[in-house]
Design an enzyme around this catalytic site. Structure first.
Site, PDB file in Angstrom:
ATOM      1  N   MET A  24      28.002  33.161  45.255  1.00 22.13           N
ATOM      2  CA  MET A  24      27.974  33.202  46.716  1.00 22.13           C
ATOM      3  C   MET A  24      27.266  34.462  47.203  1.00 22.13           C
ATOM      4  SD  MET A  24      28.541  31.613  49.415  1.00 22.13           S
ATOM      5  CE  MET A  24      29.838  30.386  49.538  1.00 22.13           C
ATOM      6  N   GLU A  66      51.168  40.904  37.772  1.00 21.22           N
ATOM      7  CA  GLU A  66      51.942  40.533  38.958  1.00 21.22           C
ATOM      8  C   GLU A  66      51.115  39.808  40.009  1.00 21.22           C
ATOM      9  OE1 GLU A  66      52.058  43.488  37.488  1.00 21.22           O
ATOM     10  OE2 GLU A  66      54.159  44.047  37.145  1.00 21.22           O
ATOM     11  N   PHE A  96      60.107  58.335  39.799  1.00 19.91           N
ATOM     12  CA  PHE A  96      59.261  57.541  38.909  1.00 19.91           C
ATOM     13  C   PHE A  96      59.144  56.099  39.426  1.00 19.91           C
ATOM     14  CE2 PHE A  96      58.840  54.775  35.089  1.00 19.91           C
ATOM     15  CZ  PHE A  96      57.526  55.114  34.796  1.00 19.91           C
ATOM     16  N   GLN A  97      57.927  55.645  39.536  1.00 19.10           N
ATOM     17  CA  GLN A  97      57.616  54.297  40.025  1.00 19.10           C
ATOM     18  C   GLN A  97      58.180  54.015  41.416  1.00 19.10           C
ATOM     19  OE1 GLN A  97      58.461  51.472  36.809  1.00 19.10           O
ATOM     20  NE2 GLN A  97      56.398  51.850  36.014  1.00 19.10           N
ATOM     21  N   LYS A 108      67.601  49.941  42.953  1.00 20.09           N
ATOM     22  CA  LYS A 108      68.297  49.679  41.694  1.00 20.09           C
ATOM     23  C   LYS A 108      69.811  49.815  41.839  1.00 20.09           C
ATOM     24  CE  LYS A 108      67.804  50.564  36.770  1.00 20.09           C
ATOM     25  NZ  LYS A 108      67.039  51.273  35.727  1.00 20.09           N
TER      26      LYS A 108
HETATM   27  C1  LIG Z   1      38.647  39.917  45.124  1.00 24.98           C
HETATM   28  C2  LIG Z   1      37.301  39.636  45.718  1.00 24.98           C
HETATM   29  N1  LIG Z   1      36.257  40.464  45.456  1.00 24.98           N
HETATM   30  C3  LIG Z   1      35.041  40.191  45.974  1.00 24.98           C
HETATM   31  C4  LIG Z   1      34.836  39.104  46.763  1.00 24.98           C
HETATM   32  C5  LIG Z   1      33.460  38.806  47.362  1.00 24.98           C
HETATM   33  N2  LIG Z   1      32.947  37.550  46.802  1.00 24.98           N
HETATM   34  C6  LIG Z   1      33.048  36.387  47.457  1.00 24.98           C
HETATM   35  S1  LIG Z   1      32.466  35.093  46.585  1.00 24.98           S
HETATM   36  C7  LIG Z   1      32.015  36.087  45.318  1.00 24.98           C
HETATM   37  C8  LIG Z   1      31.368  35.526  44.083  1.00 24.98           C
HETATM   38  C9  LIG Z   1      32.275  34.657  43.315  1.00 24.98           C
HETATM   39  O1  LIG Z   1      31.682  34.407  42.069  1.00 24.98           O
HETATM   40  P1  LIG Z   1      32.113  33.181  41.191  1.00 24.98           P
HETATM   41  O2  LIG Z   1      33.567  33.208  40.972  1.00 24.98           O
HETATM   42  O3  LIG Z   1      31.267  33.141  39.965  1.00 24.98           O
HETATM   43  O4  LIG Z   1      31.841  31.952  42.141  1.00 24.98           O
HETATM   44  P2  LIG Z   1      30.429  31.298  42.585  1.00 24.98           P
HETATM   45  O5  LIG Z   1      30.154  31.804  43.952  1.00 24.98           O
HETATM   46  O6  LIG Z   1      29.397  31.713  41.598  1.00 24.98           O
HETATM   47  O7  LIG Z   1      30.712  29.853  42.571  1.00 24.98           O
HETATM   48  C10 LIG Z   1      32.316  37.420  45.595  1.00 24.98           C
HETATM   49  C11 LIG Z   1      32.048  38.561  44.703  1.00 24.98           C
HETATM   50  C12 LIG Z   1      35.951  38.294  47.020  1.00 24.98           C
HETATM   51  N3  LIG Z   1      35.870  37.228  47.830  1.00 24.98           N
HETATM   52  N4  LIG Z   1      37.156  38.566  46.471  1.00 24.98           N
END
Ligand SMILES: Cc1ncc(C[n+]2csc(CCOP(=O)(O)OP(=O)(O)O)c2C)c(N)n1
Ligand SMILES: [Mg+2]
Lengths: 570, 186
Positions: A475, A49, A111-112, A161
């Protein structure tokens, strides 16, 4: 005409001109899925979803129309909470329909059952728990009205529902008066006195900047912005949310401001004497340390949402209206700054001293992510829509892709939701099937929502996904390298596990890989030649590459760090 | 005999810079949760809140919220409140332009034989006795928040007191602000 609530719901969506619903059925929403079989509305069956929500967002961002998602109660509803949050942060028009247990069971831990209107109270523009079949058409009409007018946002309709199963005499509200929204007045009369004060401030300014945010896109103000900028010669910056609203090829466009903004865009704001904020909300990713943000600037703040005025920065003039209306009013009043030659000379110096740069890739070395993005951009057809995940790859896409049109950048700004890219790209392609849609993704992001490529393949939605595979949560790795003494904690992912090519193939997509520049050019050409199935490319990029410029979190924009190759002079 | 705790400081029931928001809302389920949730989410402080059906309309309720204008600028509070779809109109009444009243009810355990000090206190405050039995008296005061503060303070001298206050309701003072000041939202 007697209809069931379920039939009335679907018919109401048809009345609203909905052509696509992204969703996944379950017990509580089952009655609504039956009349869907007889409807002209296309339903796209997602694999999770969260995917439905982000697809609806991608659809909305690419088309400017509300995206629609439909899920069942309980876990179905909670799975879409992340996209709702994301849409709320980015003011994206969304209508989310959730099934609910029967009214007689509400409150009994059936439920749910889950209190999704309670859960989403703070992350929707509004939500409804519909109490009778008769109320359904009104709820749908009101939801679309709320989602798409004023400051847009997500609206949730929770449908028990038994409400879907009971019958009603069909009707549909024909005017806003029938929506029963006595407290909702999205448009305000233009404050002519405030317009005049804006014109006066602009007339006094010598170093003005148009600080353009996502509200400019929402108000479809591209043409007005171009006309105003052309006439006044005021420099333009577009935030992460506004990329595309003003052409990157325009010589007055300084690029993106903020934490990873272009040096000239950041410095122009810092040194400006008049900041003209157009549908922008002074996000901390733009302002850096707020006390040091644009210290000499007077501020004109245009926003449809008056709660934005003074939330972060106190404006000298607040003008509550949409961006297009404000620009037209200023044009009509002949608003113009003083001669800007000196200002442009200063900006020109920043531009030539500190352009966006990156190290050229070595012939057999790892790819440079920025180079990959520029290579795709160079060969992609005009009008290509770009979606992205969240991370370094997102910032590089925002920096290095050249956007020429509104609604060509599909991105998660305020929430920064990893995993947004693939489903959002699918939604964008559904909304704009005539366009090529690329998703610039990270390896980490891809792993969060990749299963929606199964949806894309089975529904015939041929998007293209470029994984900038740096084997890291890049990042976060960058922050650990720069601010945590290179102590890397839980950021390594591996470049080879999973095998992205095999994974793509298992999902019915074409999987490609590039490890050097020659392969890169070949696979990009190959991807552009495939137009029937989704394509996934595993680009092996340099793990140690960092995003520059950078303003450290909480630091002043004046302390912007430029690319290492540019640091000698500073 | 219990000696009452010595009174340690001033009872300040209102924040120094409070404001009264008289908010007309749709009378729908969940509206109070929306308002309370917004205040909590945004870190705005509510000092008191009183709700009742609005004059002559079954469709609307009136919520009187005393807000702490120290916790956030008033326009922020009003602007965010205004965005709630069920909020129909907001009147902001500055304390000095308001007629404010509040109801205080208190049950004081006192022996029939020793009620003179209590009666003196009540007489001074203009409070009325609304219920009695041999061991206790229930009194009420409808008055300004300051008068309620004063009575509450005076009642600290008695050992066993159960006290409830309603939170205030307010209307603009006549001749200063007029009903036309009630701006329809837009
Ligand atoms: C759902 C979620 N969890 C954690 C983060 C924290 N976060 C921001 S950027 C990042 C790394 C993203 O990794 P990747 O998709 O490999 O991108 P890159 O930075 O390597 O280009 C994380 C863990 C986030 N923004 N969103
Ligand atoms: Mg990565």
């Amino acid at each position: 005409m007697q209809l069931t609530g379920a039939q009335a719901l679907i018919k109401s969506l048809e009345q609203q001109g909905v052509d696509t619903i992204f969703g996944l059925p379950g017990g509580a929403i089952l009655p609504v899925y039956d009349p869907l079989l007889d409807s002209s509305i296309r339903h796209i069956l997602v694999r999770h979803e969260q995917g439905a929500g982000h697809m609806a967002e991608g659809y909305a961002l690419a088309t400017g129309r509300a995206g629609v998602a439909m899920v069942t109660s309980g876990p179905g509803a909670t799975n879409i909470v992340t996209p709702i949050t994301n849409a709320h942060m980015d003011s994206t028009p969304l209508v989310v329909i959730t099934g609910q247990v029967a009214t007689s069971s509400i409150g009994l831990d059936a439920f749910q059952e889950c209190d999704i209107t309670g859960i989403t109270m703070g992350i929707t523009k509004h939500n409804f728990l519909v109490q009778s079949a008769h109320e359904l058409p009104r709820a749908v009409a009101a939801a679309f009205h709320l989602a798409t007018t004023g400051r847009p946002g997500p609206v949730l309709i929770d449908v028990p529902k038994d409400v879907a199963q009971s019958t009603m005499e069909w009707w549909y509200p024909t005017s806003v008066d029938e929506y029963d929204l006595p407290g909702y007045h999205p448009t305000v009369e233009l404050d002519e006195a405030a317009v005049a004060r804006c014109v006066a401030l602009i007339a006094q300014s010598e170093r003005p900047v148009l600080y353009v945010g996502g509200g400019a896109l929402k108000s479809r103000a591209s043409a007005e912005l171009l006309a105003f900028a052309d006439r006044t010669r005021i420099p333009v910056v577009t935030t992460l949310m506004a990329r595309g609203v003003f052409p990157d090829s325009h010589d007055q466009h300084l690029g993106m401001p903020g934490m990873h903004g272009v040096y000239a865009a950041v410095m122009a704001i810092q040194r400006s004497d008049l900041l003209i904020a157009l549908g922008a909300r002074f996000d901390d990713r733009v302002t850096g340390k707020i006390a040091a943000f644009a210290p000499e600037a007077k501020v004109i703040h245009v926003d449809i949402d008056r709660a934005e005025f003074g939330k972060i920065r106190r404006p000298d003039v607040a003008l509550q209206t949409d961006v297009a209306t404000a620009l037209r009013a200023w044009d009509a009043a002949g608003a113009a700054p003083r001669a800007l030659d000196g200002w442009w000379r200063e900006i020109g110096q920043w531009r030539s001293e500190y352009p966006l740069v990156y190290d050229e890739p070595e012939a057999n070395g790892p790819l440079r992510p920025q180079h990959v993005i520029e290579s795709i951009a160079r060969t992609a057809p005009p009008g290509t829509i770009v979606a992205s995940g969240v991370g370094q790859h997102q910032m590089w896409a925002a920096q290095h892709w050249k956007f020429e049109e509104p609604n060509s950048w599909v991105n998660s700004g305020g929430a920064g939701t990893m995993g947004f890219g693939v489903p959002a790209a699918i939604g964008a392609k559904v909304g704009r099937p005539d366009r090529t849609v690329w998703c610039i993704d990270g390896d980490g992001c891809f792993q969060m929502t990749a299963q929606e490529l199964v949806t894309a393949r089975s529904e015939g939605i041929p998007i293209k996904v470029a994984i900038l595979n740096n084997a890291y949560l890049g990042m976060v790795r960058q922050w650990q390298e720069m601010f945590y003494d290179e102590r890397y904690s839980e950021v390594y992912l591996s470049a080879d596990l999973p095998d992205y090519v095999k994974w793509a193939e298992a999902m019915g997509c074409v999987g490609l890989r590039a490890t050097n520049v020659k392969e890169m050019n070949d696979v990009i050409d190959e991807a552009h030649a495939i137009n029937d199935v989704p394509v996934v490319i595993d680009f092996r990029t340099d793990s140690s590459e960092k995003v520059f410029p950078m303003v450290a979190a909480g630091a002043s924009n004046d302390d912007i760090m430029v690319h290492p190759s540019q640091r000698g002079g500073r | 005999m219990n000696t009452p705790e010595p009174f340690a400081g001033e009872v300040t029931h209102s924040p120094v810079r409070h404001h009264i928001l008289s908010v007309l809302v749709e009378n729908k389920s969940g509206v109070l949760a929306r308002i309370a949730g917004m205040f909590a989410r945004r870190g705005f402080n509510i000092y008191s809140l009183a709700v009742a059906p609005a004059e002559s309309h079954a469709r609307f309720s009136r919520v009187t919220i005393v807000v702490d204008a120290e916790s956030a600028p008033l326009e922020q509070i009003v602007g965010q409140l205004d965005k709630l779809v069920n909020v129909v109109a907001i009147t902001d009444i500055a304390p000095r332009e308001a007629v404010e009243r509040e109801l205080l009810l208190a049950t004081i355990k006192t022996d029939v034989s020793n009620r003179t000090p209590l009666l003196d206190t009540l007489g001074g405050a203009g409070a009325a006795i609304v219920d009695v039995d041999p061991g206790a008296v229930t009194v009420m005061l409808a008055g300004t928040p300051a008068a309620c503060d004063a009575l509450e303070r005076d009642l600290e001298a008695f050992a066993d007191v159960e006290l409830h206050r309603t939170g205030r309701v307010a209307l603009p003072r006549l001749g200063r602000a007029t009903p036309a000041d009630e701006q329809q939202k837009d």
